[in-house]
Design an enzyme around this catalytic site. Structure first.
Site, PDB file in Angstrom:
ATOM      1  N   GLU A 284     -29.147 -33.409  12.606  1.00 49.88           N
ATOM      2  CA  GLU A 284     -27.788 -32.927  12.360  1.00 49.88           C
ATOM      3  C   GLU A 284     -27.786 -31.433  12.080  1.00 49.88           C
ATOM      4  O   GLU A 284     -26.787 -30.755  12.288  1.00 49.88           O
ATOM      5  CB  GLU A 284     -27.170 -33.676  11.190  1.00 49.88           C
ATOM      6  CG  GLU A 284     -25.714 -33.372  10.940  1.00 49.88           C
ATOM      7  CD  GLU A 284     -24.884 -33.689  12.157  1.00 49.88           C
ATOM      8  OE1 GLU A 284     -23.954 -32.933  12.412  1.00 49.88           O
ATOM      9  OE2 GLU A 284     -25.177 -34.675  12.865  1.00 49.88           O
ATOM     10  N   ASP A 287     -26.026 -29.404  14.649  1.00 54.21           N
ATOM     11  CA  ASP A 287     -24.573 -29.229  14.714  1.00 54.21           C
ATOM     12  C   ASP A 287     -24.117 -28.132  13.760  1.00 54.21           C
ATOM     13  O   ASP A 287     -23.214 -27.369  14.069  1.00 54.21           O
ATOM     14  CB  ASP A 287     -23.834 -30.524  14.346  1.00 54.21           C
ATOM     15  CG  ASP A 287     -24.214 -31.695  15.238  1.00 54.21           C
ATOM     16  OD1 ASP A 287     -25.418 -31.980  15.347  1.00 54.21           O
ATOM     17  OD2 ASP A 287     -23.316 -32.315  15.810  1.00 54.21           O
ATOM     18  N   SER A 485     -25.516 -33.567  22.074  1.00 53.85           N
ATOM     19  CA  SER A 485     -25.281 -33.191  20.682  1.00 53.85           C
ATOM     20  C   SER A 485     -25.297 -31.682  20.514  1.00 53.85           C
ATOM     21  O   SER A 485     -24.713 -31.161  19.576  1.00 53.85           O
ATOM     22  CB  SER A 485     -26.367 -33.782  19.788  1.00 53.85           C
ATOM     23  OG  SER A 485     -26.218 -35.159  19.700  1.00 53.85           O
ATOM     24  N   ASP A 526     -17.284 -23.449  36.747  1.00 51.38           N
ATOM     25  CA  ASP A 526     -17.493 -24.711  37.457  1.00 51.38           C
ATOM     26  C   ASP A 526     -18.996 -24.925  37.694  1.00 51.38           C
ATOM     27  O   ASP A 526     -19.702 -24.002  38.094  1.00 51.38           O
ATOM     28  CB  ASP A 526     -16.746 -24.649  38.796  1.00 51.38           C
ATOM     29  CG  ASP A 526     -16.640 -26.015  39.467  1.00 51.38           C
ATOM     30  OD1 ASP A 526     -16.990 -27.028  38.818  1.00 51.38           O
ATOM     31  OD2 ASP A 526     -16.186 -26.059  40.627  1.00 51.38           O
ATOM     32  N   GLY A 545     -15.010 -28.293  41.264  1.00 51.49           N
ATOM     33  CA  GLY A 545     -13.910 -28.863  40.493  1.00 51.49           C
ATOM     34  C   GLY A 545     -14.439 -29.842  39.458  1.00 51.49           C
ATOM     35  O   GLY A 545     -15.649 -29.889  39.183  1.00 51.49           O
ATOM     36  N   ASP A 547     -15.885 -33.015  37.573  1.00 48.34           N
ATOM     37  CA  ASP A 547     -16.784 -34.120  37.918  1.00 48.34           C
ATOM     38  C   ASP A 547     -17.178 -34.842  36.634  1.00 48.34           C
ATOM     39  O   ASP A 547     -17.126 -34.273  35.550  1.00 48.34           O
ATOM     40  CB  ASP A 547     -18.022 -33.593  38.673  1.00 48.34           C
ATOM     41  CG  ASP A 547     -18.758 -32.521  37.908  1.00 48.34           C
ATOM     42  OD1 ASP A 547     -19.332 -32.841  36.849  1.00 48.34           O
ATOM     43  OD2 ASP A 547     -18.744 -31.340  38.341  1.00 48.34           O
TER      44      ASP A 547
END
Ligand SMILES: *[C@@H]1O[C@H](CO)[C@@H](O)[C@H](O)[C@H]1NC(C)=O
Ligand SMILES: *[C@@H]1O[C@H](CO)[C@@H](O)[C@H](O)[C@H]1NC(C)=O
Ligand SMILES: *[C@@H]1O[C@H](CO)[C@@H](O)[C@H](O)[C@H]1NC(C)=O
Ligand SMILES: *[C@@H]1O[C@H](CO)[C@@H](O)[C@H](O)[C@H]1NC(C)=O
Length: 566
Positions: A284, A287, A485, A526, A545, A547
């Site tokens: 964690e 994050d 993550s 993209d 585009g 996906d």
């Protein structure tokens, strides 16, 4: 399978209406526990179980309309986010529903506590009481992978007078993972006993990812944000603690321009902790390091949910969102890097939780979830007769973030989960994007996925493949990890920095992102190479585009800022 039983349930209900009470109707049933669970026999009659009754909200259609009204850039009400009371009026049960369910519970001597927008009632009862209430037969099921066991039942019936008012009861027939299933793909090198990566603050993200290279790659500003009302909430579950010392070391290596004492706030739920011993460090850390370290000077709150739910991350998802639903202020951005397989969660529970995210979006929170690290295979290769879908990433009222690696060009990561929901239909904001993709895809993977489902992820960011790692500090060691993550906090940081400038300019924050993102696809880079493998296939290829591997693409800060009117 639970979906099929909705039909049984409806037909029994209409039949039941004609005959006197007390009549019970089937709410949900399944023929057996899913793969990986074994029954150890009847659950002890006197063991206690916390039942959560999800009451039918009185106006989900109205809430969805209100959400789109404030989240669609072309709408006159764009940015006029709703208040807590406005949202909760939609989510609350009708008076009739509340009275019927409360009368039923109290006539059974059960005292229930109301949470969320009043649309959840929770009651801790004995297994024997639960069996009586729900016409159930709770058994103890052992989860082979974790060695943990919990009580579940294969069938639930409800009295006819409350059946229509109760969307679902949890825990009952949903066999979610009893442990948090954070989708970090690779075990950090240091813990495999191999070499900790020595760490490198390279200018390019080609080989290792650090805040510095992300700033260059995506044009993310290094100048400190200024608005103290801004915030990123980072959700964390059991045994994943964010370490102050690791953050300090991380900033000291990778953000030398920041004070290494830059830190985060802590919010705990369900007896959550955030212990600081080096041995308590969890991935964690990632994050927290990729929010504090990328969203320069944006306040970050680590929300640590403890073990009291004894229900893996699903109980945590419910508790976090119900907690925020009842708060006057919600964070402008929330990022979560956990998920489950959609097929493990009953549709009713999935819809209920997704509606709560709808409410947060209407109040102005950008809810972001990592798309998952199982490619098209999800958490279990055993179920590969069709592609697996990740939940909550498949909920159409939040933004799912997939993964890419490399820089020239950025390429879809093979583990980046994506595909099409079997529960949620295609939302209008992505209808054209999905139709275009399906047309280009042709017959590839035909029969393996649902062509009428919501496509996910929506966007992507760096995560890196094995050996070309996102640098983190965990338990004092600098090392590389990878997985979606990494991607969700990075994207969340970009949104938080744009929010900072919006607040500075007296504008409202971005809130629910998808209508904005799909109508400004050119503001994302993209990604057109790579695919998410699994189930013995190459999965879905990234294409021009949108996906279902990298969504619309990775952030271009300047273009997103311009699209936001800055
Ligand atoms: C439950 O019942 C068993 C068997 O009668 C007994 O040994 C146990 O102490 C009881 N547990 C609780 C929590 O009452
Ligand atoms: C639901 O909300 C919408 C939008 O505010 C409103 O027009 C409608 O009357 C509401 N329906 C009910 C049944 O309250
Ligand atoms: C509820 O409690 C009362 C008083 O203790 C008892 O008489 C009654 O049988 C209980 N009802 C149920 C359904 O357990
Ligand atoms: C496919 O998705 C649609 C839309 O959510 C759903 O109604 C349908 O039941 C799904 N089909 C299967 C086989 O799951």
């Amino acid at each position: 399978m639970v979906v099929a039983n909705t039909l049984v349930w409806i037909s029994l209900l209409s039949f039941a209406a004609a005959i006197p009470f007390p009549r019970r109707v089937l709410h949900a049933s399944r023929s057996s526990a899913p793969h990986g669970f074994t029954s150890l026999g009847a659950a002890p009659a006197n063991q206690s179980i916390k039942l959560r009754f999800a009451l039918a909200s009185n106006n989900v259609t109205g809430l969805e309309k209100a959400l789109l009204d404030v989240s669609t850039p072309s709408s006159a009400n764009y940015g006029n986010h709703l208040t807590k009371d406005e949202v909760n009026a939609f989510l609350a049960p009708s008076d009739e529903a509340l009275i019927a369910v409360q009368n039923w519970l109290s006539s059974n001597n059960v005292t229930a506590v109301s949470t969320g927008a009043g649309d959840w009632l929770t009651a801790t009862v004995s297994i024997s009481k639960a069996n009586d209430l729900l016409g159930a037969n709770y058994e103890t099921f052992l989860h082979a992978d974790s060695g943990k066991s919990y009580a579940r039942t294969l069938s639930v019936t409800l009295p006819a007078q409350v059946a229509a008012h109760i969307d679902d009861v949890h825990p009952s027939t949903t066999f979610n993972s009893p442990v948090s299933s954070k989708p970090v793909l690779s075990v950090p090198q240091a813990r495999k006993g191999g070499n900790g990566n020595s760490g490198s603050n390279a200018a390019s993200c080609a080989n290792t990812v650090t805040p510095t290279c992300l700033q260059t790659l995506y044009g993310i500003p290094t100048t400190p944000a200024t608005q103290s009302s801004n915030n990123i909430a980072v959700a964390g579950f059991i045994d994943q603690f964010a370490q102050q010392a690791d953050l300090q070391s991380f900033l000291g290596q990778f953000r030398t321009d920041l004070s290494s004492s830059t830190t985060f706030a802590l919010q705990t739920l369900d007896g959550g902790k955030n212990t600081q011993g080096a041995a308590d460090a969890g991935d964690e850390a990632l994050d927290i390091q990729y929010t504090v370290g990328v969203a320069t000077n944006v306040p970050v709150t680590f929300v640590s949910v403890g073990e009291k739910t004894q229900d893996g991350d699903l109980g945590g998802f419910l508790d976090i969102v119900n907690f925020l639903t009842a708060e006057t202020n919600v964070p402008p951005v929330m990022t979560t890097s956990y998920g489950e397989d959609e097929s493990d969660i009953s549709p009713a529970l999935a819809f209920k939780l997704c509606n709560a995210y709808m409410g947060m979006g209407a109040r102005g929170t950008s809810v972001l979830f990592a798309s998952g690290d199982g490619g098209v295979e999800g958490g279990s290769a055993q179920r590969c007769t069709t592609f697996q879908v990740a939940f909550p990433a498949d909920c159409p009222y939040l933004t799912a973030v997939g993964s890419v690696h490399g820089t020239s060009p950025e390429t879809a990561s093979t583990f980046s989960s994506g595909g099409f929901s079997n529960y949620f239909g295609i939302p209008d904001y992505q209808a054209d994007a999905v139709a275009t993709y399906l047309q280009t895809l042709g017959t590839t993977n035909q029969g393996l996925f649902n062509t009428s489902g919501r496509g996910y992820p929506d966007v992507a960011a760096q995560a890196c493949r094995r050996g070309e790692n996102v640098q983190i500090v965990s338990g004092g060691k600098t090392q590389g990890v990878d997985g979606t993550s990494c991607s969700s906090p990075i994207f969340a940081s970009v949104i938080a920095l744009i929010n900072d400038e919006l607040i500075t300019n007296g504008k409202s924050t971005l809130g629910f992102l998808n209508p904005f993102l799909y109508s400004n696809a050119a503001a994302l880079n993209d990604v057109t190479t790579g695919s998410n493998t699994g189930c013995g296939t190459n999965g879905f290829p990234a294409k021009t585009g949108w996906d279902p591997v990298t969504g619309l693409g990775t952030p271009n800060f300047a273009a997103l800022k311009a699209a936001a009117g800055l």
